[in-house]
Design a protein around this motif. Sequence first.
Motif, short mmCIF file in Angstrom:
data_model
loop_
_atom_site.label_atom_id
_atom_site.label_comp_id
_atom_site.label_asym_id
_atom_site.label_seq_id
_atom_site.Cartn_x
_atom_site.Cartn_y
_atom_site.Cartn_z
N CYS A 75 8.08 3.80 -0.22
CA CYS A 75 8.70 2.89 0.75
C CYS A 75 10.11 3.37 1.08
O CYS A 75 10.92 3.56 0.18
CB CYS A 75 8.74 1.48 0.18
SG CYS A 75 9.59 0.34 1.29
N SER A 77 11.94 1.71 3.59
CA SER A 77 12.63 0.63 4.31
C SER A 77 13.94 0.31 3.59
O SER A 77 14.08 0.63 2.40
CB SER A 77 11.74 -0.61 4.38
OG SER A 77 10.69 -0.38 5.28
N PRO A 79 15.64 -2.10 1.91
CA PRO A 79 15.81 -2.57 0.52
C PRO A 79 15.44 -1.50 -0.52
O PRO A 79 16.14 -1.34 -1.52
CB PRO A 79 14.87 -3.78 0.45
CG PRO A 79 14.80 -4.27 1.85
CD PRO A 79 14.82 -3.01 2.70
N CYS A 80 14.38 -0.76 -0.28
CA CYS A 80 13.99 0.29 -1.23
C CYS A 80 14.93 1.48 -1.13
O CYS A 80 15.26 2.10 -2.15
CB CYS A 80 12.53 0.72 -0.98
SG CYS A 80 11.33 -0.45 -1.65
N CYS A 116 8.00 -1.25 4.60
CA CYS A 116 7.92 -2.28 3.55
C CYS A 116 6.49 -2.59 3.10
O CYS A 116 5.61 -2.84 3.91
CB CYS A 116 8.60 -3.55 4.04
SG CYS A 116 8.60 -4.84 2.79
N LEU A 117 6.29 -2.57 1.79
CA LEU A 117 4.98 -2.87 1.22
C LEU A 117 4.90 -4.33 0.78
O LEU A 117 3.94 -4.73 0.12
CB LEU A 117 4.71 -1.94 0.03
CG LEU A 117 4.46 -0.47 0.40
CD1 LEU A 117 4.60 0.43 -0.83
CD2 LEU A 117 3.09 -0.29 1.02
N GLY A 118 5.92 -5.10 1.12
CA GLY A 118 5.91 -6.53 0.79
C GLY A 118 6.24 -6.80 -0.67
O GLY A 118 5.90 -7.85 -1.20
N ALA A 119 6.90 -5.84 -1.32
CA ALA A 119 7.24 -6.02 -2.73
C ALA A 119 8.73 -5.74 -2.95
O ALA A 119 9.14 -5.20 -3.98
CB ALA A 119 6.39 -5.10 -3.60
N CYS A 120 9.56 -6.15 -1.97
CA CYS A 120 10.99 -5.83 -2.00
C CYS A 120 11.68 -6.38 -3.26
O CYS A 120 12.68 -5.84 -3.69
CB CYS A 120 11.70 -6.41 -0.79
SG CYS A 120 10.77 -6.23 0.72
N VAL A 125 9.95 0.82 -4.49
CA VAL A 125 8.51 0.66 -4.66
C VAL A 125 7.75 1.87 -4.10
O VAL A 125 8.15 2.46 -3.10
CB VAL A 125 8.07 -0.61 -3.89
CG1 VAL A 125 6.57 -0.72 -3.80
CG2 VAL A 125 8.65 -1.86 -4.56
S1 FES Z 1 11.43 -2.65 1.48
FE1 FES Z 1 10.25 -1.55 0.07
S2 FES Z 1 8.73 -2.96 -0.51
FE2 FES Z 1 9.88 -4.05 0.96
#
Ligand code: FES
Length: 163
Positions: A75, A77, A79-80, A116-120, A125
């Motif tokens: 990921c 995105s 946050p990751c 995003c894999l929905g596990a922020c 992740v």
């Molecule tokens: S930003 Fe990586 S899982 Fe949401």
Amino acid sequence: MTVRQIVRKRGRARENLLVILHDLQKQRCDNALDHGDLEELAEVMGLSVADIVGTASFYSLFSLKPRGRHIIRLCDSPPCYIMGEENLREAIRERLGIDFGETTADGCFTLEPTSCLGACGVAPVMMVDDEIYGNLTRVKVGEILERIQAADSLGAAVSGKEA
Ligand code: FES
């Protein structure tokens, strides 16, 4: 299963296209959709090839070109990324010698970026095949890849092939 068997099982309606594509890709060793299959699928479902290829190329879970046996989706995105995605990418590069869009020479792993894999909440992740791993560090990534490689070697030894 053949294209026709999968369509018969899932149903010919357009709304079943994604699950049919998933079934088709999952049964192939190269983790990719075959163009011949897509042509046949278009004919069976009464859709255009362009429509099916357009749908398949929109989703990052599908590929139109051959990939490794295991797909690592890292990921990238925000946050990751903020929590160290670059570090993990470097750890994978060091261990497997591949970067985004590349496959190891032995055909075992392909590395792909994903949104995003929905596990922020457990960033950073990655997903390997169908499994999501969170709170990753360079060490944890190494351990996960080592486990997968060991399982592959064991599987190969059991079936009498070399990994
Ligand atoms: S930003 Fe990586 S899982 Fe949401």
